[in-house]
Motif scaffolding. Structure first.
Motif, mmCIF file in Angstrom:
data_model
loop_
_atom_site.group_PDB
_atom_site.id
_atom_site.type_symbol
_atom_site.label_atom_id
_atom_site.label_comp_id
_atom_site.label_asym_id
_atom_site.label_seq_id
_atom_site.Cartn_x
_atom_site.Cartn_y
_atom_site.Cartn_z
ATOM 1 N N SER A 36 0.814 -1.223 0.000
ATOM 2 C CA SER A 36 0.000 0.000 0.000
ATOM 3 C C SER A 36 0.850 1.277 0.000
ATOM 4 O O SER A 36 0.322 2.369 -0.131
ATOM 5 N N LEU A 37 2.168 1.132 0.159
ATOM 6 C CA LEU A 37 3.021 2.325 0.221
ATOM 7 C C LEU A 37 3.312 2.864 -1.181
ATOM 8 O O LEU A 37 3.718 2.123 -2.069
ATOM 9 N N THR A 38 3.100 4.182 -1.367
ATOM 10 C CA THR A 38 3.429 4.814 -2.649
ATOM 11 C C THR A 38 4.254 6.065 -2.386
ATOM 12 O O THR A 38 4.263 6.586 -1.266
ATOM 13 N N ALA A 39 4.912 6.543 -3.426
ATOM 14 C CA ALA A 39 5.847 7.677 -3.289
ATOM 15 C C ALA A 39 5.136 8.927 -2.793
ATOM 16 O O ALA A 39 5.755 9.778 -2.156
ATOM 17 N N GLU A 40 3.848 9.042 -3.054
ATOM 18 C CA GLU A 40 3.106 10.254 -2.668
ATOM 19 C C GLU A 40 2.882 10.311 -1.164
ATOM 20 O O GLU A 40 2.567 11.361 -0.612
ATOM 21 N N ARG A 41 3.021 9.173 -0.541
ATOM 22 C CA ARG A 41 2.682 9.055 0.875
ATOM 23 C C ARG A 41 3.611 9.905 1.757
ATOM 24 O O ARG A 41 4.829 9.769 1.692
ATOM 25 N N LYS A 42 3.027 10.812 2.576
ATOM 26 C CA LYS A 42 3.831 11.654 3.480
ATOM 27 C C LYS A 42 3.624 11.192 4.923
ATOM 28 O O LYS A 42 2.656 10.501 5.228
ATOM 29 N N GLY A 43 4.532 11.585 5.796
ATOM 30 C CA GLY A 43 4.370 11.335 7.218
ATOM 31 C C GLY A 43 4.830 9.953 7.635
ATOM 32 O O GLY A 43 5.423 9.214 6.852
ATOM 33 N N GLN A 44 4.530 9.623 8.890
ATOM 34 C CA GLN A 44 5.047 8.381 9.438
ATOM 35 C C GLN A 44 4.302 7.152 8.890
ATOM 36 O O GLN A 44 3.092 7.166 8.759
ATOM 37 N N ILE A 45 5.060 6.133 8.582
ATOM 38 C CA ILE A 45 4.448 4.878 8.176
ATOM 39 C C ILE A 45 4.950 3.773 9.101
ATOM 40 O O ILE A 45 5.957 3.927 9.789
ATOM 41 N N SER A 46 4.201 2.679 9.086
ATOM 42 C CA SER A 46 4.513 1.580 9.980
ATOM 43 C C SER A 46 4.337 0.282 9.204
ATOM 44 O O SER A 46 3.261 0.013 8.683
ATOM 45 N N ILE A 47 5.418 -0.493 9.089
ATOM 46 C CA ILE A 47 5.333 -1.763 8.366
ATOM 47 C C ILE A 47 6.009 -2.864 9.196
ATOM 48 O O ILE A 47 6.713 -2.573 10.160
ATOM 49 N N ALA A 48 5.760 -4.090 8.807
ATOM 50 C CA ALA A 48 6.421 -5.207 9.476
ATOM 51 C C ALA A 48 6.687 -6.290 8.447
ATOM 52 O O ALA A 48 5.975 -6.402 7.450
ATOM 53 N N ILE A 100 8.657 -1.788 11.851
ATOM 54 C CA ILE A 100 9.419 -0.573 11.526
ATOM 55 C C ILE A 100 8.510 0.640 11.522
ATOM 56 O O ILE A 100 7.415 0.601 10.967
ATOM 57 N N LYS A 101 8.985 1.714 12.117
ATOM 58 C CA LYS A 101 8.321 3.011 11.955
ATOM 59 C C LYS A 101 9.317 3.951 11.296
ATOM 60 O O LYS A 101 10.501 3.945 11.624
ATOM 61 N N GLY A 102 8.827 4.749 10.354
ATOM 62 C CA GLY A 102 9.730 5.653 9.657
ATOM 63 C C GLY A 102 8.961 6.437 8.626
ATOM 64 O O GLY A 102 7.742 6.549 8.707
ATOM 65 N N GLU A 103 9.701 6.988 7.653
ATOM 66 C CA GLU A 103 8.998 7.689 6.584
ATOM 67 C C GLU A 103 9.616 7.349 5.241
ATOM 68 O O GLU A 103 10.760 6.901 5.172
ATOM 69 N N LEU A 104 8.841 7.606 4.205
ATOM 70 C CA LEU A 104 9.293 7.215 2.869
ATOM 71 C C LEU A 104 10.189 8.289 2.271
ATOM 72 O O LEU A 104 10.013 9.481 2.528
ATOM 73 N N PHE A 105 11.170 7.857 1.516
ATOM 74 C CA PHE A 105 11.933 8.777 0.679
ATOM 75 C C PHE A 105 12.374 8.018 -0.570
ATOM 76 O O PHE A 105 12.172 6.816 -0.671
ATOM 77 N N THR A 106 12.940 8.744 -1.500
ATOM 78 C CA THR A 106 13.403 8.107 -2.729
ATOM 79 C C THR A 106 14.902 8.230 -2.813
ATOM 80 O O THR A 106 15.454 9.312 -2.591
ATOM 81 N N THR A 107 15.591 7.137 -3.082
ATOM 82 C CA THR A 107 17.056 7.162 -3.137
ATOM 83 C C THR A 107 17.518 7.862 -4.410
ATOM 84 O O THR A 107 16.723 8.157 -5.301
ATOM 85 N N HIS A 108 18.822 8.083 -4.483
ATOM 86 C CA HIS A 108 19.403 8.713 -5.680
ATOM 87 C C HIS A 108 19.119 7.919 -6.927
ATOM 88 O O HIS A 108 19.053 8.458 -8.016
ATOM 89 N N THR A 109 18.987 6.618 -6.762
ATOM 90 C CA THR A 109 18.700 5.787 -7.938
ATOM 91 C C THR A 109 17.196 5.674 -8.173
ATOM 92 O O THR A 109 16.763 4.896 -9.010
ATOM 93 N N GLY A 110 16.414 6.416 -7.389
ATOM 94 C CA GLY A 110 14.973 6.475 -7.655
ATOM 95 C C GLY A 110 14.163 5.376 -6.999
ATOM 96 O O GLY A 110 13.027 5.116 -7.385
ATOM 97 N N GLN A 111 14.751 4.722 -6.007
ATOM 98 C CA GLN A 111 14.000 3.624 -5.383
ATOM 99 C C GLN A 111 13.286 4.068 -4.110
ATOM 100 O O GLN A 111 13.884 4.669 -3.222
ATOM 101 N N LEU A 112 11.996 3.730 -4.058
ATOM 102 C CA LEU A 112 11.200 4.043 -2.875
ATOM 103 C C LEU A 112 11.740 3.260 -1.684
ATOM 104 O O LEU A 112 11.919 2.050 -1.760
ATOM 105 N N THR A 113 12.029 3.984 -0.606
ATOM 106 C CA THR A 113 12.716 3.387 0.535
ATOM 107 C C THR A 113 12.134 3.938 1.836
ATOM 108 O O THR A 113 11.685 5.082 1.873
ATOM 109 N N VAL A 114 12.147 3.109 2.875
ATOM 110 C CA VAL A 114 11.696 3.581 4.184
ATOM 111 C C VAL A 114 12.913 3.988 5.001
ATOM 112 O O VAL A 114 13.814 3.173 5.217
#
Length: 474
Positions: A36-48, A100-114
């Motif tokens: 369910s995580l997409t690049a548009e998603r802002k704020g804290q996310i929680s995954i396991a 895991i709790k954290g937030e999404l960002f995109t790496t230099h290579t364009g990969q969605l990462t927590v």
RNA sequence: GGGCCGUUAGCUCAACAGGCAGAGCAGGGCACUCUUAAUGCCAAGGCUGGAGGUUCGAUUCCUCCACGGCCUACCA
């Protein structure tokens, strides 16, 4: 490194977590599916999920975390985590399950990462996962430790997802068509409804032997007598026979019965049902099957069982000599069989069945091989029955149900006369039920495992059964 | 049940024709704060499925056993 030494390393880490006052097997963790995580998603996310790979870089690291819905890269950074949490990270292993709790960002290579801000250990692995690149290949281990197969091999997951989908589609379709799903006994006092050897078990309080069912047929038809007009059951049957790529001792069958119908209606229903499945699983009506393709496009081919023999140059299939001649013409071995129906069965299996790739109904069988089917109008030696073949496999079997109790009794008695390795008993209980009146009906059985094999491109039944039967290791 | 084939490190695989059993990944140590099969360096890891036999010497050849795979048989 030996298995023992690897285990010891993991035990040391468990001790480390405990020394930090942390229980290495955690509790409830509120999270969202990774998919369910997409690049548009802002704020804290929680995954396991489970750590599948770790790429350590001194004071930072990337991991891949997998849950059932998917996989995502996560980033541990000492600056962000601080000393304590980073030290905890250093005591994680591939295979651990974390929250895991954290937030999404995109790496230099364009990969969605927590970007990990906080994490908890939910389950510490002690074993060692198979290699990340080649996965788990050893088929024996894949069957014995299916959980490792499911963790490591996405194709395996896919097969079982498809299996569930197929079962759900069947239930949707049948419920929609006015059928009700019922549960009938798995333990039978008399094994019936098919010709296989049963498993025997014993009830202590009643001090009686019981048989694991080889088919639910007779009980389902008692429900027709009881006025339940459209019933089906999807569940296990058990046959005490050899194991092969097409046979598991317990296997899943769909059986359904429809009052006031006949085998013709069952043919229409079967075609609609299977097309309903293929349309909802594939975009196309043609699916790959080995080197060739199966075309599910309606209408399906229909051939008479009798006509198969004509194709093989047999003028009179009731003449054993004609049949034997066909064996020699085709350079096939009769394997010592003498009985006409055994020979016909073998010939069909060798010469006809492998050619039935696109769905094909084979219609009208001899009464001798169909003791529960209604006879053909004006032709008492034949019955209203069809078998469906797809990809060279028998997938379905259906007939107009014999509802004449007197005729049924006669058939059972004739069956007793024919040679058989298995002791047979007439099921009086079933005859008695018929004596109260069973409406004319169509009945259909579909081997679910084989259907799943065809639709998932598996060539062993063990690949579509989560825990196939194997001999215990030592 | 019968035939053929397989079993080497936790995993994936090597080892010609009988001559000290070798990699990669995982694990351990060191370095490394944008990698993605991360990288570099170092060290460790094996009763070659089990039991016998042949041989100076067996992962390799033979016999038996265990487990598995494929084919075959029983499963109308």
């Amino acid at each position: 490194m030996s298995e023992d030494a690897l285990r010891k390393e993991k035990m040391t880490k468990i001790e480390w977590w405990k020394s930090q006052g942390i229980e290495p097997y955690g509790r409830k963790f509120i999270r969202e599916p990774i998919v369910s995580l997409t690049a548009e998603r802002k704020g804290q996310i929680s995954i396991a999920g489970r750590i599948m790979t770790i790429r350590r870089h001194g004071k930072a690291a990337f991991c891949d975390v997998m849950d059932q819905s998917g996989k995502i890269q996560i980033y541990f950074k000492k600056d962000i985590l601080g000393e304590v949490l980073f030290e905890r990270f250093r005591n994680l292993d591939v295979g651990d399950i974390i929250g895991i709790k954290g937030e999404l960002f995109t790496t230099h290579t364009g990969q969605l990462t927590v970007l990990v801000r906080d994490f908890v250990l939910l389950s510490k692995i002690i074993g060692t996962l198979p290699e990340k690149w080649h996965g788990l290949k050893d088929v024996e281990v894949r069957y014995r430790k299916r959980y490792l197969d499911l963790i490591m091999n996405p194709q395996a997951q896919k097969v079982f997802e498809t299996r569930i989908k197929i079962l759900n589609l069947i239930r949707d379709f049948l419920n929609e068509a006015g059928f009700v799903e019922v549960e009938t006994p798995m333990m039978h006092p008399i094994p019936g409804g098919a010709e296989a050897r049963p498993f025997i078990t014993h009830h202590n309080a009643l001090d009686m032997d019981l048989y694991l069912r080889i088919a639910p047929e007779l009980y389902l038809k008692k429900l027709l007598v009881g006025g339940m007009e459209r019933v089906y059951e999807i569940n296990r049957s058990f046959r005490n026979e050899g194991i092969s790529t097409l046979h598991n001792p317990e296997f899943t069958m769909l059986e359904l019965y429809s009052a006031y119908d006949d085998y013709q209606e069952m043919m229409k229903l079967t075609e609609k049902l299977i097309c309903h499945i293929t349309q909802n699983i594939f975009d196309t009506e043609e699916i790959d099957f080995g080197d060739t393709k199966i075309n599910f496009q309606s209408p399906w081919k229909k051939i008479y069982w009798q006509d198969c023999w004509k194709q093989l140059g047999i003028n009179n299939w009731r003449d054993v000599n004609d049949v034997k001649k066909a064996f020699s013409d085709l350079h096939l071995d009769t394997e010592g069989k003498q009985d006409l129906f055994e020979l016909l069965d073998l010939l069909f299996k060798r010469a006809i069945e492998p050619k039935l790739i696109d769905p094909t109904f084979v219609i009208k069988f001899p009464v001798e091989t169909s003791p529960l089917a209604k006879s053909w109008p004006g032709e008492p030696s034949m019955v209203e029955r069809f078998e469906l073949f797809i990809g060279g496999l028998e997938v379905a079997n259906a007939y107009s149900e014999l509802n004449d109790p007197l005729e049924q009794k006669k058939r059972f008695e004739q069956e007793l006369q024919r040679p058989s390795e298995r002791p047979k008993v007439i099921d009086q209980d079933y005859i008695e039920a018929l004596e109260y009146g069973m409406p004319p009906a169509g009945g259909l059985g579909i081997g679910i495992d084989r259907l799943v094999m065809i639709l998932t491109g598996c060539n062993s039944i063990r690949d579509v059964i989560l825990f196939p039967l194997l001999r215990p290791r030592q």
